[in-house]
Design a protein around this motif. Structure first.
Motif, PDB file in Angstrom:
ATOM      1  N   LYS A  39       0.830  -1.202   0.000  1.00 29.95           N
ATOM      2  CA  LYS A  39       0.000   0.000   0.000  1.00 29.95           C
ATOM      3  C   LYS A  39       0.868   1.258   0.000  1.00 29.95           C
ATOM      4  O   LYS A  39       1.858   1.334   0.730  1.00 29.95           O
ATOM      5  N   PRO A  40       0.500   2.272  -0.801  1.00 29.75           N
ATOM      6  CA  PRO A  40       1.245   3.531  -0.750  1.00 29.75           C
ATOM      7  C   PRO A  40       1.087   4.190   0.616  1.00 29.75           C
ATOM      8  O   PRO A  40      -0.006   4.218   1.182  1.00 29.75           O
ATOM      9  N   ARG A  41       2.182   4.708   1.131  1.00 21.97           N
ATOM     10  CA  ARG A  41       2.181   5.364   2.436  1.00 21.97           C
ATOM     11  C   ARG A  41       1.945   6.863   2.236  1.00 21.97           C
ATOM     12  O   ARG A  41       2.710   7.522   1.520  1.00 21.97           O
ATOM     13  N   ILE A  42       0.917   7.369   2.885  1.00 26.04           N
ATOM     14  CA  ILE A  42       0.537   8.770   2.750  1.00 26.04           C
ATOM     15  C   ILE A  42       0.621   9.438   4.117  1.00 26.04           C
ATOM     16  O   ILE A  42       0.110   8.897   5.103  1.00 26.04           O
ATOM     17  N   LEU A  43       1.264  10.584   4.180  1.00 24.13           N
ATOM     18  CA  LEU A  43       1.251  11.381   5.402  1.00 24.13           C
ATOM     19  C   LEU A  43       0.384  12.609   5.156  1.00 24.13           C
ATOM     20  O   LEU A  43       0.652  13.413   4.261  1.00 24.13           O
ATOM     21  N   LEU A  44      -0.676  12.737   5.944  1.00 25.30           N
ATOM     22  CA  LEU A  44      -1.576  13.878   5.858  1.00 25.30           C
ATOM     23  C   LEU A  44      -1.183  14.901   6.908  1.00 25.30           C
ATOM     24  O   LEU A  44      -1.004  14.563   8.087  1.00 25.30           O
ATOM     25  N   VAL A  45      -1.067  16.155   6.480  1.00 22.41           N
ATOM     26  CA  VAL A  45      -0.696  17.246   7.380  1.00 22.41           C
ATOM     27  C   VAL A  45      -1.828  18.268   7.389  1.00 22.41           C
ATOM     28  O   VAL A  45      -2.292  18.702   6.335  1.00 22.41           O
ATOM     29  N   GLY A  46      -2.299  18.626   8.574  1.00 20.93           N
ATOM     30  CA  GLY A  46      -3.376  19.610   8.673  1.00 20.93           C
ATOM     31  C   GLY A  46      -3.804  19.772  10.116  1.00 20.93           C
ATOM     32  O   GLY A  46      -3.158  19.257  11.034  1.00 20.93           O
ATOM     33  N   LYS A  47      -4.891  20.482  10.319  1.00 22.70           N
ATOM     34  CA  LYS A  47      -5.411  20.707  11.667  1.00 22.70           C
ATOM     35  C   LYS A  47      -6.530  19.716  11.957  1.00 22.70           C
ATOM     36  O   LYS A  47      -7.453  19.561  11.165  1.00 22.70           O
ATOM     37  N   SER A  48      -6.435  19.083  13.102  1.00 20.99           N
ATOM     38  CA  SER A  48      -7.458  18.125  13.498  1.00 20.99           C
ATOM     39  C   SER A  48      -8.542  18.816  14.315  1.00 20.99           C
ATOM     40  O   SER A  48      -8.351  19.893  14.862  1.00 20.99           O
ATOM     41  N   GLY A  49      -9.689  18.154  14.379  1.00 25.07           N
ATOM     42  CA  GLY A  49     -10.740  18.609  15.280  1.00 25.07           C
ATOM     43  C   GLY A  49     -11.537  19.808  14.831  1.00 25.07           C
ATOM     44  O   GLY A  49     -12.214  20.442  15.648  1.00 25.07           O
ATOM     45  N   SER A  50     -11.517  20.152  13.541  1.00 22.20           N
ATOM     46  CA  SER A  50     -12.331  21.274  13.084  1.00 22.20           C
ATOM     47  C   SER A  50     -13.802  20.878  13.064  1.00 22.20           C
ATOM     48  O   SER A  50     -14.143  19.696  13.176  1.00 22.20           O
ATOM     49  N   ILE A  51     -14.678  21.843  12.914  1.00 20.54           N
ATOM     50  CA  ILE A  51     -16.112  21.570  12.920  1.00 20.54           C
ATOM     51  C   ILE A  51     -16.481  20.602  11.801  1.00 20.54           C
ATOM     52  O   ILE A  51     -17.267  19.669  11.991  1.00 20.54           O
ATOM     53  N   VAL A  52     -15.908  20.799  10.621  1.00 21.23           N
ATOM     54  CA  VAL A  52     -16.270  19.957   9.472  1.00 21.23           C
ATOM     55  C   VAL A  52     -15.436  18.687   9.381  1.00 21.23           C
ATOM     56  O   VAL A  52     -15.744  17.782   8.611  1.00 21.23           O
ATOM     57  N   GLN A  53     -14.329  18.632  10.145  1.00 18.90           N
ATOM     58  CA  GLN A  53     -13.473  17.440  10.203  1.00 18.90           C
ATOM     59  C   GLN A  53     -12.982  16.990   8.826  1.00 18.90           C
ATOM     60  O   GLN A  53     -12.944  15.797   8.517  1.00 18.90           O
ATOM     61  N   TRP A  54     -12.568  17.938   8.034  1.00 18.87           N
ATOM     62  CA  TRP A  54     -12.044  17.640   6.709  1.00 18.87           C
ATOM     63  C   TRP A  54     -10.776  16.782   6.806  1.00 18.87           C
ATOM     64  O   TRP A  54     -10.580  15.844   6.034  1.00 18.87           O
ATOM     65  N   PHE A  55      -9.912  17.114   7.754  1.00 19.44           N
ATOM     66  CA  PHE A  55      -8.663  16.385   7.937  1.00 19.44           C
ATOM     67  C   PHE A  55      -8.934  14.910   8.232  1.00 19.44           C
ATOM     68  O   PHE A  55      -8.341  14.005   7.627  1.00 19.44           O
ATOM     69  N   GLU A  56      -9.860  14.655   9.153  1.00 21.59           N
ATOM     70  CA  GLU A  56     -10.192  13.281   9.521  1.00 21.59           C
ATOM     71  C   GLU A  56     -10.875  12.545   8.362  1.00 21.59           C
ATOM     72  O   GLU A  56     -10.623  11.354   8.133  1.00 21.59           O
ATOM     73  N   ASP A  57     -11.725  13.244   7.623  1.00 25.51           N
ATOM     74  CA  ASP A  57     -12.385  12.630   6.470  1.00 25.51           C
ATOM     75  C   ASP A  57     -11.374  12.254   5.391  1.00 25.51           C
ATOM     76  O   ASP A  57     -11.504  11.212   4.734  1.00 25.51           O
ATOM     77  N   ALA A  58     -10.368  13.094   5.201  1.00 24.29           N
ATOM     78  CA  ALA A  58      -9.333  12.792   4.211  1.00 24.29           C
ATOM     79  C   ALA A  58      -8.580  11.523   4.600  1.00 24.29           C
ATOM     80  O   ALA A  58      -8.284  10.672   3.748  1.00 24.29           O
ATOM     81  N   ARG A  59      -8.287  11.374   5.881  1.00 28.80           N
ATOM     82  CA  ARG A  59      -7.611  10.156   6.336  1.00 28.80           C
ATOM     83  C   ARG A  59      -8.449   8.920   6.027  1.00 28.80           C
ATOM     84  O   ARG A  59      -7.952   7.924   5.482  1.00 28.80           O
ATOM     85  N   ASP A  60      -9.750   8.987   6.349  1.00 25.93           N
ATOM     86  CA  ASP A  60     -10.634   7.859   6.057  1.00 25.93           C
ATOM     87  C   ASP A  60     -10.704   7.592   4.556  1.00 25.93           C
ATOM     88  O   ASP A  60     -10.752   6.438   4.115  1.00 25.93           O
ATOM     89  N   GLY A  61     -10.724   8.664   3.773  1.00 25.79           N
ATOM     90  CA  GLY A  61     -10.802   8.511   2.331  1.00 25.79           C
ATOM     91  C   GLY A  61      -9.607   7.784   1.752  1.00 25.79           C
ATOM     92  O   GLY A  61      -9.751   6.895   0.903  1.00 25.79           O
ATOM     93  N   PHE A  62      -8.411   8.142   2.212  1.00 27.33           N
ATOM     94  CA  PHE A  62      -7.214   7.462   1.711  1.00 27.33           C
ATOM     95  C   PHE A  62      -7.195   5.999   2.144  1.00 27.33           C
ATOM     96  O   PHE A  62      -6.793   5.129   1.373  1.00 27.33           O
ATOM     97  N   GLU A  63      -7.644   5.736   3.357  1.00 25.31           N
ATOM     98  CA  GLU A  63      -7.697   4.343   3.794  1.00 25.31           C
ATOM     99  C   GLU A  63      -8.716   3.561   2.968  1.00 25.31           C
ATOM    100  O   GLU A  63      -8.452   2.432   2.545  1.00 25.31           O
ATOM    101  N   ASP A  64      -9.884   4.155   2.730  1.00 24.38           N
ATOM    102  CA  ASP A  64     -10.907   3.483   1.928  1.00 24.38           C
ATOM    103  C   ASP A  64     -10.448   3.290   0.482  1.00 24.38           C
ATOM    104  O   ASP A  64     -10.924   2.382  -0.208  1.00 24.38           O
TER     105      ASP A  64
END
Length: 328
Positions: free
Chosen positions: A2-27
């Motif tokens: 699997k390609p290794r991806i490092l996501l950089v950003g701010k966690s815990g925002s109202i819309v949780q874009w950072f967390e959604d991106a992590r789930d998206g790459f895993e999916d």
């Protein structure tokens, strides 16, 4: 592998874009790791806050040390900066110095000063086609691409729950949104902090934050969801609320922006208005014709599942960098 991806950003925002991106790459079949600028854990968050007390330079030194450790541990094939223009440029330089490709994903308006950061990225993805025009106007490198928001289908799913006759709107107030709702006679269930600005209206105002975990249930129970653009932060783009109710098979009533037709078929997959009178008519029609909203919601859900999940966005980025995940 699997390609290794490092996501950089701010966690815990109202819309949780950072967390959604992590789930998206895993999916999408990748192996994502995260480096949160504000800390991945309570302990690292405290460290970031303490470093910030020492000023901008102290915080930057702290983040550089933390990022260097993450790069050595993860050994990523690609680093993706979510809300890239929020991150210090020195972080981009560290990634480049180690020969690792880097991409940025941008969802807010920016000025010409962002050119410095854009020049340090191999590719920049923008959630709004208007941002691409701005980047060209400011003389950014020709490495931008349109990549809209999407829905995390781990969180937003349609459930078998009865619908009320409520049309819901969840957002922060802006002058455009407030003015439109003040003119609208049809009652809307409005959720978000600061909506006391509406004054005397027919709307059912819930003045306070609504936890993101409550949104799928609210969307699933609502007859339809209203989405009024945030004029302070977009030109032509969509936001998460353009996609998340649709994943719950709920019809979205959306004001016109040019990017809407890039993602949905107006009239079939989304209901579009251009002003308060047209919005009033759509709301009245929606309440009279529940079969209409069922058709629109079902069509929107099918379109989202086919094209607009976080995994779809991750696959686009992986493909652009030659990191496509193939099934064994």
């Amino acid at each position: 592998m699997k390609p290794r991806i490092l996501l950089v950003g701010k966690s815990g925002s109202i819309v949780q874009w950072f967390e959604d991106a992590r789930d998206g790459f895993e999916d999408a079949g990748a192996a994502p790791a995260v480096f949160a600028l504000n800390g991945n854990t309570p302990w690292s968050a405290m460290g970031a806050r303490l470093a910030k007390l020492g000023g901008r330079a102290a915080l930057e030194r702290h983040l550089l040390r933390q990022l260097d450790a993450s790069l050595k541990t993860v050994k990523p094939d690609l680093v993706v900066f979510v809300q890239a223009y929020w991150a210090p440029a020195a972080l981009f330089d560290m990634v480049r110095s180690q020969g690792i490709p880097a991409a940025g994903w941008v969802g807010d308006k920016f000025g010409p000063q962002a050119k410095e950061r854009a020049s340090r990225l191999d590719r920049v993805y923008y959630t709004d086609s208007g941002f691409l025009v701005e980047a060209e106007t400011f003389g950014f490198a020709d490495d931008g691409a349109y990549l809209p928001h999407a829905v995390n289908t781990r969180r937003f799913l349609s459930g078998d729950v009865p619908r009320t006759d409520r049309i819901a709107f969840v957002a922060v107030p802006t002058p455009h949104r407030v003015a439109l709702l003040q003119q609208l006679a049809f009652p809307i269930a409005v959720y978000g902090r600061g909506w006391n600005l509406l004054g005397r209206t027919p709307h059912d105002v819930h003045n306070g934050w609504l936890a993101r975990g409550q949104l799928p249930g609210l969307y699933g129970e609502s007859l339809a969801v209203l989405n009024i653009r945030n004029e302070l932060n977009v030109f032509e783009g969509l936001n998460q609320r353009s996609f998340e109710p649709a994943a719950c098979a709920t019809a979205v009533i959306h004001d016109y922006v040019a990017d809407l037709a890039r993602c949905f078929e107006p009239g079939k997959e989304v209901l579009v208005f251009g002003g308060v009178q047209e919005l009033q008519e759509i709301c009245e029609r929606v309440r009279r014709d529940p079969a209409l909203v069922r058709r629109v919601g079902a069509a929107a859900k099918a379109r989202v599942q086919a094209e607009h999940t976080c995994a779809h966005r991750a696959k686009t980025i992986l493909r652009d960098f030659g990191l496509e995940c193939r099934k064994p």
